[in-house]
Structures are given as C-alpha cells and as structure tokens.
Design a protein around this motif. Structure first.
Motif, PDB file in Angstrom:
ATOM      1  N   UNK A   9      22.935 -11.382  52.822  1.00 27.96           N
ATOM      2  CA  UNK A   9      23.987 -12.213  53.408  1.00 27.96           C
ATOM      3  C   UNK A   9      25.161 -12.412  52.457  1.00 27.96           C
ATOM      4  N   UNK A  10      24.948 -12.182  51.157  1.00 28.34           N
ATOM      5  CA  UNK A  10      26.032 -12.325  50.189  1.00 28.34           C
ATOM      6  C   UNK A  10      26.994 -11.149  50.296  1.00 28.34           C
ATOM      7  N   UNK A  11      28.251 -11.433  50.140  1.00 28.50           N
ATOM      8  CA  UNK A  11      29.274 -10.387  50.164  1.00 28.50           C
ATOM      9  C   UNK A  11      29.621 -10.032  48.722  1.00 28.50           C
ATOM     10  N   UNK A  12      29.211  -8.842  48.253  1.00 31.88           N
ATOM     11  CA  UNK A  12      29.470  -8.482  46.861  1.00 31.88           C
ATOM     12  C   UNK A  12      30.956  -8.466  46.505  1.00 31.88           C
ATOM     13  N   UNK A  13      31.802  -8.075  47.451  1.00 31.75           N
ATOM     14  CA  UNK A  13      33.234  -8.009  47.145  1.00 31.75           C
ATOM     15  C   UNK A  13      33.818  -9.392  46.899  1.00 31.75           C
ATOM     16  N   UNK A  14      33.363 -10.399  47.659  1.00 31.14           N
ATOM     17  CA  UNK A  14      33.872 -11.763  47.442  1.00 31.14           C
ATOM     18  C   UNK A  14      33.330 -12.354  46.152  1.00 31.14           C
ATOM     19  N   UNK A  15      32.072 -12.043  45.820  1.00 27.73           N
ATOM     20  CA  UNK A  15      31.521 -12.522  44.555  1.00 27.73           C
ATOM     21  C   UNK A  15      32.297 -11.952  43.369  1.00 27.73           C
ATOM     22  N   UNK A  16      32.591 -10.674  43.412  1.00 27.70           N
ATOM     23  CA  UNK A  16      33.338 -10.040  42.324  1.00 27.70           C
ATOM     24  C   UNK A  16      34.757 -10.608  42.260  1.00 27.70           C
ATOM     25  N   UNK A  17      35.367 -10.860  43.396  1.00 26.53           N
ATOM     26  CA  UNK A  17      36.710 -11.420  43.411  1.00 26.53           C
ATOM     27  C   UNK A  17      36.729 -12.818  42.783  1.00 26.53           C
ATOM     28  N   UNK A  18      35.757 -13.651  43.130  1.00 27.68           N
ATOM     29  CA  UNK A  18      35.681 -15.005  42.555  1.00 27.68           C
ATOM     30  C   UNK A  18      35.472 -14.923  41.046  1.00 27.68           C
ATOM     31  N   UNK A  19      34.594 -14.032  40.607  1.00 26.18           N
ATOM     32  CA  UNK A  19      34.333 -13.910  39.170  1.00 26.18           C
ATOM     33  C   UNK A  19      35.535 -13.314  38.431  1.00 26.18           C
ATOM     34  N   UNK A  20      36.285 -12.454  39.089  1.00 27.11           N
ATOM     35  CA  UNK A  20      37.503 -11.919  38.482  1.00 27.11           C
ATOM     36  C   UNK A  20      38.523 -13.034  38.279  1.00 27.11           C
TER      37      UNK A  20
ATOM     38  N   UNK B 231      23.436 -13.504  41.056  1.00 28.76           N
ATOM     39  CA  UNK B 231      23.430 -13.035  42.449  1.00 28.76           C
ATOM     40  C   UNK B 231      24.336 -11.826  42.679  1.00 28.76           C
ATOM     41  N   UNK B 232      25.392 -11.707  41.879  1.00 29.64           N
ATOM     42  CA  UNK B 232      26.259 -10.537  42.024  1.00 29.64           C
ATOM     43  C   UNK B 232      25.509  -9.264  41.661  1.00 29.64           C
ATOM     44  N   UNK B 233      24.794  -9.294  40.545  1.00 24.03           N
ATOM     45  CA  UNK B 233      24.020  -8.116  40.136  1.00 24.03           C
ATOM     46  C   UNK B 233      22.941  -7.793  41.162  1.00 24.03           C
ATOM     47  N   UNK B 234      22.276  -8.803  41.678  1.00 26.22           N
ATOM     48  CA  UNK B 234      21.232  -8.570  42.687  1.00 26.22           C
ATOM     49  C   UNK B 234      21.820  -8.036  43.988  1.00 26.22           C
ATOM     50  N   UNK B 235      22.981  -8.534  44.386  1.00 24.89           N
ATOM     51  CA  UNK B 235      23.578  -8.040  45.635  1.00 24.89           C
ATOM     52  C   UNK B 235      24.094  -6.612  45.480  1.00 24.89           C
ATOM     53  N   UNK B 236      24.594  -6.262  44.283  1.00 24.16           N
ATOM     54  CA  UNK B 236      25.018  -4.881  44.068  1.00 24.16           C
ATOM     55  C   UNK B 236      23.810  -3.945  44.004  1.00 24.16           C
ATOM     56  N   UNK B 237      22.709  -4.422  43.423  1.00 28.04           N
ATOM     57  CA  UNK B 237      21.498  -3.596  43.411  1.00 28.04           C
ATOM     58  C   UNK B 237      20.987  -3.381  44.840  1.00 28.04           C
ATOM     59  N   UNK B 238      21.072  -4.421  45.675  1.00 31.17           N
ATOM     60  CA  UNK B 238      20.666  -4.275  47.080  1.00 31.17           C
ATOM     61  C   UNK B 238      21.607  -3.326  47.821  1.00 31.17           C
ATOM     62  N   UNK B 239      22.898  -3.389  47.519  1.00 29.22           N
ATOM     63  CA  UNK B 239      23.857  -2.480  48.156  1.00 29.22           C
ATOM     64  C   UNK B 239      23.584  -1.038  47.743  1.00 29.22           C
TER      65      UNK B 239
END
Length: 181
Positions: free
Chosen positions: A7-18, A93-101
């Motif tokens: 359910x997590x959106x990796x692109x939004x997580x990366x944008x927030x962390x950027x 969660x970003x690393x886990x969501x990218x691994x799931x992707x």
C-alpha cells in the motif's frame, strides 16, 4: 505486513525523504542522504530499471547504518536532529517497499541469499561467435546453447589425391624481390 508494504507508494516516500534531506543539507547533517535520494527519484522513474532500483535499495540500506554512526559522532541542533531522525525512520519502509517492488518485477537480491541464486534461469546476454542463450537459430551457422543438439550425419570422405613430388629446385624470384633466407 506485506499488505502494508504494497500500500506504500515508493515514489512518495522517496520524494518526502528528498525534501527532508534537502532541508537538512544547509545544516550539520549527513551529506550523502540528498544524493542517494536524488538517485532514488531517478531510479524509481524508469519502469525497466531493475539494476538502478537494486543499487538504490542497497545504498539506502547501507545508509541506515551510516546515519546511526553519523548521529553518534556529530552534534546537531534539535530541529536538524529531528529531521535526520525522521529521515532515518522513513528509510526502513522505503527500503522494504523498494524490495517489494523489485520482487513484483521478478527480480531478487541474488548476492544476499534472498532467493536470487537460480543460475539455470534465462539470461539476456550472448557470447561472441553466436553462442546465445535466447532465441533460436543461432548466428553464422552456430548452434544456440539452449537448442537441442542435431543428430550426427554420416559423412563419407572423398578418396585422398596422391601427393605430387616436390621439384628439386626452388622457383626463381624476380630481381629485387624480398627473399627470406
């Protein structure tokens, strides 16, 4: 847990962390976070960039340890520390969501023992000389590696011609010609 990761959106997580990394870059903060997340923005844009996603995910996981070491060794103001901790917490969660992707795209982290050790799978490279592992027919008369072997064909050898005797004299060369003696 798997439903939460999907359910997590990796692109939004990366944008927030950027954005968080950019906000802390003017202060005493880890200097490697902003380049890693900028690379993450680039890597997640490509639909077939599996290698870039693997590199970003590996860098992200490694940077978690670096963040802990950096915060233990460097003093920060309370606001900068708060943003650095928020960035650190969001990395998991970003690393886990990218691994799931990556898993959804059919890729695994082979070197980490996470199921990517199938050496019998299809490869996308070809060897010089036409020995390829994809497709059929080969190139320039070579047989592909994955093609079945053709049955041997019985060949008859023509009779050998008699060998002519060598002349007793060497042929004369033209004047001024290169001679190897």
């Amino acid at each position: 847990m798997a439903d939460l990761l999907q359910s997590l959106d990796p692109s939004k997580l990366v944008l927030v962390e950027t954005v968080l990394s950019f906000a802390t870059s003017a202060f005493s903060a880890p200097v490697y976070n902003l380049p890693i997340f900028l690379f993450g923005l680039y890597a997640q844009e490509g639909s077939d960039a599996v290698q870039s996603l693997k590199a970003f995910t590996s860098l992200l996981v490694a940077s978690i340890l670096y963040d802990i070491i950096w915060m233990a060794r460097n003093p920060q103001g309370w606001f900068t520390r708060l943003l650095t901790i928020a960035t650190l917490v969001l990395k998991v969660p970003t690393a886990l969501s990218f691994a799931a992707a990556l898993r959804q795209r059919g890729s695994q982290f082979g070197g980490l023992g996470m199921g990517g050790n199938d050496i019998n799978g299809a490869t996308v490279w070809s060897m010089p000389g036409g020995f390829t592992s994809l497709g059929a027919g080969g190139r320039d008369g070579y047989q592909n590696v994955d093609d079945p072997e053709d049955p041997p064909v019985a060949k008859t050898n023509p009779p050998l011609a008699p060998i002519a005797p060598l002349p007793s004299q060497q042929p004369q060369s033209a004047p001024g010609a290169y001679q190897n003696a």
